[in-house]
Design an enzyme around this catalytic site. Structure first.
Site, PDB file in Angstrom:
ATOM      1  N   SER A 131       0.840  -1.209   0.000  1.00 21.53           N
ATOM      2  CA  SER A 131       0.000   0.000   0.000  1.00 21.53           C
ATOM      3  C   SER A 131       0.874   1.259   0.000  1.00 21.53           C
ATOM      4  O   SER A 131       1.656   1.449  -0.932  1.00 21.53           O
ATOM      5  CB  SER A 131      -0.972  -0.070   1.180  1.00 21.53           C
ATOM      6  OG  SER A 131      -1.940   0.941   1.092  1.00 21.53           O
ATOM      7  N   HIS A 172      -3.968  -0.548  -4.476  1.00 18.29           N
ATOM      8  CA  HIS A 172      -5.440  -0.684  -4.362  1.00 18.29           C
ATOM      9  C   HIS A 172      -6.029  -0.314  -5.735  1.00 18.29           C
ATOM     10  O   HIS A 172      -7.007   0.438  -5.821  1.00 18.29           O
ATOM     11  CB  HIS A 172      -6.000   0.264  -3.289  1.00 18.29           C
ATOM     12  CG  HIS A 172      -5.405   0.085  -1.927  1.00 18.29           C
ATOM     13  ND1 HIS A 172      -5.757  -0.951  -1.089  1.00 18.29           N
ATOM     14  CD2 HIS A 172      -4.466   0.796  -1.249  1.00 18.29           C
ATOM     15  CE1 HIS A 172      -5.077  -0.846   0.056  1.00 18.29           C
ATOM     16  NE2 HIS A 172      -4.281   0.194  -0.026  1.00 18.29           N
ATOM     17  N   GLU A 199      -5.220  -5.078  -5.077  1.00 17.03           N
ATOM     18  CA  GLU A 199      -5.103  -5.591  -3.718  1.00 17.03           C
ATOM     19  C   GLU A 199      -4.805  -7.099  -3.735  1.00 17.03           C
ATOM     20  O   GLU A 199      -5.197  -7.801  -4.663  1.00 17.03           O
ATOM     21  CB  GLU A 199      -6.402  -5.329  -2.944  1.00 17.03           C
ATOM     22  CG  GLU A 199      -6.634  -3.839  -2.711  1.00 17.03           C
ATOM     23  CD  GLU A 199      -7.891  -3.514  -1.935  1.00 17.03           C
ATOM     24  OE1 GLU A 199      -8.669  -4.441  -1.624  1.00 17.03           O
ATOM     25  OE2 GLU A 199      -8.104  -2.316  -1.641  1.00 17.03           O
TER      26      GLU A 199
END
Lengths: 270, 270
Positions: A131, A172, A199
């Site tokens: 992330s 994401h 993800e």
């Protein structure tokens, strides 16, 4: 992916990786770090809850057989430039950057720890990031912007840790519909390869190539030979001709020098 | 865009076009239909509230100086195959398809009215469509699917009216993040050119080329030379190499035969 010298691998994860055993991504990080004998440090700088993030990854890595898991506590620039962090990193075989807010990782950019991460990567250290910790690994990191338009004003970027020097990484990716923002970022620097990671999906990269693993896909945006015309206003849509787009599920490989994708061994059954 | 024979133009709008005067898109449709002397029929089949939709477009077209505006009422297949509709269309210089649910426009596909629209277009009729009425103009129309993934199961398609035979048209494009669904549709038929039109944005097309007008951009997805590998399951991500992507704001033109974009006259100041 092997056979290309002694450098370490980057494992760059699009966030929300499955932390149960047997799903592949964090297992791969442990393998790259040396398996049960690995010494892993966890960099929690991106999150406002570092204790909780460290406890979570410590639990997962221990469950995967790694006994030596330490936090590398960087709370500000003096930590990032200090000798304690450099010393702790010097003993590690793997370094993992948690998620959170990538703006907080700017405290690492250009620091002594940043230089040490680069040197140690070249010498064999495995570096993972998820992330916020994924986008920070690129030459430029994406700091924000989630609009529907492709426009210079639709994305905010800043210098990254430069561990994957030719890349601009987003995460994401499919889940948050971020192709417009990655395209926006790439139009500002068309030499950079845009890499958007879904993800629970990751790329495992050497300086020459990467391989895709996990549940989703990796989108590659290549504007090196594109025509880009920015309008007078940063809010207006960009004109963009001839961007190359690739969608790479698990098993695909990508040659970074040739900017060329291929179906890897895992797709042999098709 | 002119000078290419006597055929009519298609004006294909991504939905939510500005209906105030002076914003360009509906004015262009009136111009293409013959200006103040135009005879416009409005096809309201896509909506469950045809009276309201007709009243709205009648008001707009009248305000733009068109006195002769009629509804072309098609409530089912017998209307679409009947002589009344064909007769009414025969007198028109412009036909406009409202938005709504494109599934309702399937009643027109392959009908006598569909054939008549094609013949009259070739003879000079202007045909406009917005939203559902836009996607229905392609060879294939997109019926549904709004997921984040590029996968065969992420989109539903069906035959369209075929008035823009090589195209697959999507609308509300940037606003609803529909690039994944357009890519999904194009992977099922890579010979079709995917054209995604933003809201309050349109293309004005001949059989050879189109021009972009309006506030947003048009995304063109060209997979003709791409490598497409569909996985065993329709829900899994598609492997896709070398898709060409173009983003075309107002003023750009696109050569449909050469599959080549260009910066049009309106961009001359850059």
């Amino acid at each position: 992916m092997g056979g290309d010298g002694g450098g370490g691998r980057l494992l760059i994860i699009g966030g929300a990786e499955d932390r149960a055993c047997g799903t592949g991504i964090l297992e791969r990080f442990v393998d790259l770090s040396g398996g049960g004998g690995a010494r892993i440090v966890v960099i929690t700088t991106a999150t406002v809850a570092p204790e909780r993030a460290f406890a979570e990854y410590e639990r997962v890595f221990r469950r995967l057989g790694v006994r030596r898991v330490r936090e590398l506590p960087i709370r500000g620039r003096s930590d990032a430039d200090g000798t304690a962090a450099a010393g702790l990193l010097g003993e590690a075989t793997g370094a993992f950057l948690c998620g959170g807010d990538q703006s907080r990782l700017r405290t690492l950019v250009g620091s002594r720890l940043n230089a040490r991460l680069r040197d140690r990567l070249a010498a064999g250290l495995a570096i993972g990031g998820t992330s916020a910790g994924a986008t920070a690994l690129g030459a430029t990191m994406i700091l924000g912007g989630d609009g529907a338009d492709v426009a210079a004003g639709a994305v905010r970027t800043g210098p990254g840790l430069g561990l994957m020097p030719k890349a601009l990484i987003d995460m994401h990716f499919g889940e948050r519909g971020r192709l417009p923002r990655l395209l926006s970022a790439v139009t500002l620097d068309p030499e950079r390869l845009g890499i958007g990671i879904d993800e629970n999906t990751a790329i495992c990269a050497t300086p020459d190539a990467f391989e895709v693993l996990g549940a989703g896909a990796v989108s590659v945006v290549d504007a090196q030979r594109a025509t880009v015309v920015h309008p007078d206003s940063d809010g207006d849509p960009v004109t963009l001709f001839d961007v190359r787009l690739h969608l790479l599920p698990a098993g695909c490989v990508f040659d970074l020098a040739a900017r060329c994708p291929a179906v890897g061994p895992a797709h042999a059954r098709y």
